[in-house]
Design a protein around this motif. Structure first.
Motif, short mmCIF file in Angstrom:
data_model
loop_
_atom_site.label_atom_id
_atom_site.label_comp_id
_atom_site.label_asym_id
_atom_site.label_seq_id
_atom_site.Cartn_x
_atom_site.Cartn_y
_atom_site.Cartn_z
N ALA A 12 13.68 37.90 10.32
CA ALA A 12 13.82 36.86 11.32
C ALA A 12 14.22 37.36 12.72
CB ALA A 12 14.93 35.92 10.85
N ARG A 82 14.08 27.30 16.55
CA ARG A 82 13.43 27.67 15.28
C ARG A 82 13.83 29.07 14.88
NH1 ARG A 82 7.63 26.87 17.60
NH2 ARG A 82 8.90 25.36 18.67
N LEU A 84 12.20 32.32 12.62
CA LEU A 84 10.97 32.86 12.04
C LEU A 84 11.30 33.94 11.02
CD1 LEU A 84 8.92 33.32 15.33
CD2 LEU A 84 8.85 31.38 13.75
N ALA A 86 9.01 36.62 8.85
CA ALA A 86 7.67 37.15 8.67
C ALA A 86 7.63 38.15 7.53
CB ALA A 86 7.19 37.82 9.96
N SER A 90 9.92 36.39 4.65
CA SER A 90 9.58 34.99 4.35
C SER A 90 9.72 34.72 2.85
CB SER A 90 8.16 34.66 4.83
OG SER A 90 7.19 35.37 4.09
N LEU A 117 4.25 33.72 7.01
CA LEU A 117 5.21 33.36 8.05
C LEU A 117 5.90 32.06 7.66
CD1 LEU A 117 6.44 33.86 10.88
CD2 LEU A 117 4.57 32.44 11.79
N THR A 119 8.69 29.31 9.01
CA THR A 119 9.38 28.84 10.21
C THR A 119 10.28 27.68 9.83
OG1 THR A 119 7.45 29.45 11.54
CG2 THR A 119 9.09 28.04 12.58
N TYR A 128 5.26 26.95 6.14
CA TYR A 128 4.94 28.24 5.54
C TYR A 128 3.44 28.41 5.65
CZ TYR A 128 4.17 31.94 2.18
OH TYR A 128 3.77 33.12 1.59
#
Length: 142
Positions: A12, A82, A84, A86, A90, A117, A119, A128
């Motif tokens: 993240a 937000r 993230l 990745a 994730s 990804l 979020t 997702y």
């Protein structure tokens, strides 16, 4: 052509830590409505078709979104609206929170998940997305 199954299951940029007092892998709190999960699906490419085995190789793009109020956070205090996650991060985060169990019932083997990804938005919305490649079986009348 594709059989996509969506089932509700328990299991993240910055460090995101939801409220530890909440058991995040349980279903979101009950409301008068069912949990809505939006599914966007795109067939990107069919690279091979095998009529005798009734299978084909394909690349797909999936985008799933839902809202879990337990995932909401103070955007001003966090410094962004937000978070993230990745790649492998994730998948790690999904293991620690509720998410719909998603699988393609006609996928042969595991397939390959590319560019996942996750979020999490400050209002509790979660998305997702991933590109999936694999071999799929389906009845064919060629």
């Amino acid at each position: 052509l594709f059989i996509l199954c969506l089932a509700l299951a328990s299991p993240a940029m910055s460090q995101f830590v939801p409220d530890p007092a909440l058991r995040m892998v349980d279903l979101p709190p009950r409301t008068s409505e069912p949990i809505t999960v939006q599914v966007d699906f795109y067939l990107l490419d069919v690279t091979a078709v095998n009529g005798s085995e009734e299978s084909f190789n394909a690349a797909l793009y999936f985008n799933f979104s839902w809202k879990d109020p337990r995932m909401a956070f103070d955007a001003a205090a966090f410094g962004a609206d937000r978070v993230l996650f990745a790649g492998d991060k994730s998948q790690d985060q999904l293991q620690d929170m509720w998410s719909p169990e998603i699988y393609a019932a006609n996928l042969v083997g595991d397939g390959t998940v590319n560019e996942p990804l996750l979020t999490i938005f400050s209002d509790g919305r979660v998305t997702y997305e991933a590109r999936v490649t694999g071999t799929f079986k389906t009845p064919m009348q060629l």
